[in-house]
Design an enzyme around this catalytic site. Sequence first.
Site, PDB file in Angstrom:
ATOM      1  N   GLU A   1       0.863  -1.125   0.004  1.00 51.47           N
ATOM      2  CA  GLU A   1       0.021  -0.245  -0.134  1.00 51.47           C
ATOM      3  C   GLU A   1       0.957   1.099  -0.078  1.00 51.47           C
ATOM      4  OE1 GLU A   1      -2.718   0.097   3.340  1.00 51.47           O
ATOM      5  OE2 GLU A   1      -3.536   2.176   2.608  1.00 51.47           O
TER       6      GLU A   1
ATOM      7  N   ARG B   1       5.250 -12.888   9.812  1.00 46.77           N
ATOM      8  CA  ARG B   1       5.585 -11.625   9.686  1.00 46.77           C
ATOM      9  C   ARG B   1       6.988 -11.492  10.162  1.00 46.77           C
ATOM     10  NH1 ARG B   1       1.782  -7.651   8.826  1.00 46.77           N
ATOM     11  NH2 ARG B   1       2.919  -5.720   9.281  1.00 46.77           N
TER      12      ARG B   1
ATOM     13  N   LYS C   1       4.172   0.687   9.380  1.00 42.09           N
ATOM     14  CA  LYS C   1       4.479   2.135   8.537  1.00 42.09           C
ATOM     15  C   LYS C   1       3.469   3.445   9.363  1.00 42.09           C
ATOM     16  CE  LYS C   1       3.147   0.044   4.872  1.00 42.09           C
ATOM     17  NZ  LYS C   1       2.633  -0.363   3.432  1.00 42.09           N
TER      18      LYS C   1
HETATM   19  P1  ATP Z   1       2.669  -2.020   7.787  1.00 43.81           P
HETATM   20  O1  ATP Z   1       1.572  -2.392   9.056  1.00 43.81           O
HETATM   21  O2  ATP Z   1       3.969  -1.777   7.886  1.00 43.81           O
HETATM   22  O3  ATP Z   1       1.822  -0.754   6.978  1.00 43.81           O
HETATM   23  P2  ATP Z   1       1.279  -3.486   5.920  1.00 43.81           P
HETATM   24  O4  ATP Z   1       1.328  -4.954   5.945  1.00 43.81           O
HETATM   25  O5  ATP Z   1       0.020  -2.694   5.921  1.00 43.81           O
HETATM   26  O6  ATP Z   1       2.409  -3.117   6.805  1.00 43.81           O
HETATM   27  P3  ATP Z   1       1.619  -3.354   3.158  1.00 43.81           P
HETATM   28  O7  ATP Z   1       2.079  -2.352   2.363  1.00 43.81           O
HETATM   29  O8  ATP Z   1       0.183  -3.773   3.067  1.00 43.81           O
HETATM   30  O9  ATP Z   1       2.011  -3.118   4.504  1.00 43.81           O
HETATM   31  O10 ATP Z   1       2.211  -4.629   2.870  1.00 43.81           O
HETATM   32  C1  ATP Z   1       2.988  -5.192   1.542  1.00 43.81           C
HETATM   33  C2  ATP Z   1       3.210  -6.500   1.705  1.00 43.81           C
HETATM   34  O11 ATP Z   1       4.380  -6.897   2.586  1.00 43.81           O
HETATM   35  C3  ATP Z   1       2.193  -7.349   2.467  1.00 43.81           C
HETATM   36  O12 ATP Z   1       1.803  -8.535   1.592  1.00 43.81           O
HETATM   37  C4  ATP Z   1       2.510  -7.479   3.671  1.00 43.81           C
HETATM   38  O13 ATP Z   1       2.017  -9.033   4.224  1.00 43.81           O
HETATM   39  C5  ATP Z   1       4.049  -7.540   3.744  1.00 43.81           C
HETATM   40  N1  ATP Z   1       4.516  -7.319   5.150  1.00 43.81           N
HETATM   41  C6  ATP Z   1       4.416  -6.202   5.646  1.00 43.81           C
HETATM   42  N2  ATP Z   1       4.874  -6.054   6.735  1.00 43.81           N
HETATM   43  C7  ATP Z   1       5.596  -7.241   6.900  1.00 43.81           C
HETATM   44  C8  ATP Z   1       6.606  -7.874   7.826  1.00 43.81           C
HETATM   45  N3  ATP Z   1       6.882  -7.433   9.150  1.00 43.81           N
HETATM   46  N4  ATP Z   1       7.158  -8.958   7.469  1.00 43.81           N
HETATM   47  C9  ATP Z   1       6.999  -9.728   6.416  1.00 43.81           C
HETATM   48  N5  ATP Z   1       5.933  -9.348   5.334  1.00 43.81           N
HETATM   49  C10 ATP Z   1       5.455  -8.042   5.754  1.00 43.81           C
HETATM   50 MG    MG Z   2      -1.603  -2.803   4.789  1.00 45.74          MG
END
Ligand code: ATP
Ligand code: MG
Length: 558
Positions: free
Chosen positions: A38, A262, A272
């Site tokens: 995102e 994760r 983020k």
């Molecule tokens: P955040 O909570 O940091 O915003 P998010 O999951 O909302 O993380 P996205 O941009 O939606 O962030 O994530 C893109 C991809 O990265 C998704 O497939 C997500 O599952 C993966 N991802 C995000 N954080 C992690 C993590 N700590 N470990 C492994 N994969 C991750």
């Molecule tokens: Mg997300």
Amino acid sequence: MEELKKEEEKSLNFLEEIIEADLNSGKHKTILTRFPPEPNGYLHIGHSKSICINFGLAKKYGGKTNLRFDDTNPVTEDTEYVESIKQDIRWLGFEWANEFYASDYFPQLYEFALKLIRQGDAYVDDSTSEEIAALKGTPTEPGKNSPYRDRTPQENEDLFVRMKNGEFAEGSRTLRAKIDMASPNMIMRDPLLYRIKFAHHHRTGDKWCIYPMYDFAHGQSDSIEKITHSICTLEFIPHRELYDWCIEKLGIYPSKQYEFARLNINYTVMSKRKLLQLVNEKHVSGWDDPRMPTISGMRRRGYTPKAIRDFAERIGVARRENLIDIGLLEFFVREDLNKTALRRMVVFDPLKIVITNYPEGQTEQLAGENNPEEENSGTRNIPFSREIYVEREDYMENPPKKFFRLGIGKQVRLKHAYIITCNEAIKDANGNVTELHCTYIPESRSGSDTSGLKVQGTLHWVNIADAVPVKVLEYDRLFKVENPASEEGDFKDYINENSLHVIPTAYAEPAIKDAKADERFQFLRKGYFCLDTTSSSEKLVFNKTVGLKDTWAKEQKK
Ligand code: ATP
Ligand code: MG
């Protein structure tokens, strides 16, 4: 060791097992994965795990990976983030087959919604979010049907079209899937598919005032692109049922979702939203502050793509969450930098030495290898003369026996130069040592030492006349506790206020003047360093990437 390696090569992780089975059975001829960020912030080290898995699997099995911006929430997204994400993925060493945006699918997703409505699988609900929540039930009690649940498909279609046309206020209506308010899976209790939002979108502008929810955008986007293996993190397990439901009801390409744990690392936060707070509230200088767990922060700090990829490989894919020691990542950074970093000598806290038997006015050029780990790395010239700096902490007035550095009567080797003997310490009125008087042994020159002497300590040093003043930034953990997000109160209460240590002036050997932005250095006995983005030719500024000490390897031996 060799055997162990072979053993490791043989054992597949659970995703590889699934993929190999799918390829062997002929279910798929080739695989297509996607990385779906995102664009609401910069990527962090957690994302790099997902990147390495998605791109890594495709690479291993001759498939492809799409980069898809999951930009269905207009409020938090920005083009700045899109650009940074692309830069970070490329820097990590991966290239996507296609660059897609979930927002490009808005027209298609709208058609999908109409299809569900016409089939009687979705309805427009006039309830407020509070009313919806009140009827949701709990994990142990079933929910109750909304009073709007039994609207006819015609009525629903009419309302939904009018939602799209902007006839209704934000929050006044939603589109919901008609599934089962008694489902043990709360997510299946008539989940929201669309909401009204009069917000400007970074790509579609003001074209839309209804936006699909994650659950109605993600799986369908996978399906539109014909993603074979949609790999996400564990928190999406309960969403899988809805993912499959939508695909089945719409009769579209059956992408499949698989979940892994994760990545969490200690002494930092990995969301983020939290990282954005650190930036906005100026606890750090920006998303690329070298203390941040972002890819851009790590790049600025001097971490290498290879180190991050090796780290991701080592932690592997698991189905249980845990907290990884940051020391493990640092271990891989050191491993890589040790092989590539140019060796230089820099004195952080200078103490002057006068070599009393070295001819006044004479300077000689000594040779120092750029990198003993790499045969063809060549040498650089290091000037040597009568006055040099050593590190203040390398002298002690009354040294204990095992202090193999300077003290009155003691001998040490100056790296790439001579053995010197310390004869006298000159002090100011307060008793502070201002300089040392030493003598050198001319036959002990490195590379042609005929002195027969053996000394135990080797010190780094710089020639005072041509020393280059540089600024050095050293970093400590950004947080004082291992898992700030799980502590009581606000995670920001646990920020380490002393995480930045500035050395305004350190003294480097002249070869440092040629330092380039993409080069990495080992300052002898100090650690690994690289130029900071604030560096200029007038004043070189270095970031400490990581120290030399390898606490992790020691830990492993215990
Ligand atoms: P955040 O909570 O940091 O915003 P998010 O999951 O909302 O993380 P996205 O941009 O939606 O962030 O994530 C893109 C991809 O990265 C998704 O497939 C997500 O599952 C993966 N991802 C995000 N954080 C992690 C993590 N700590 N470990 C492994 N994969 C991750
Ligand atoms: Mg997300």
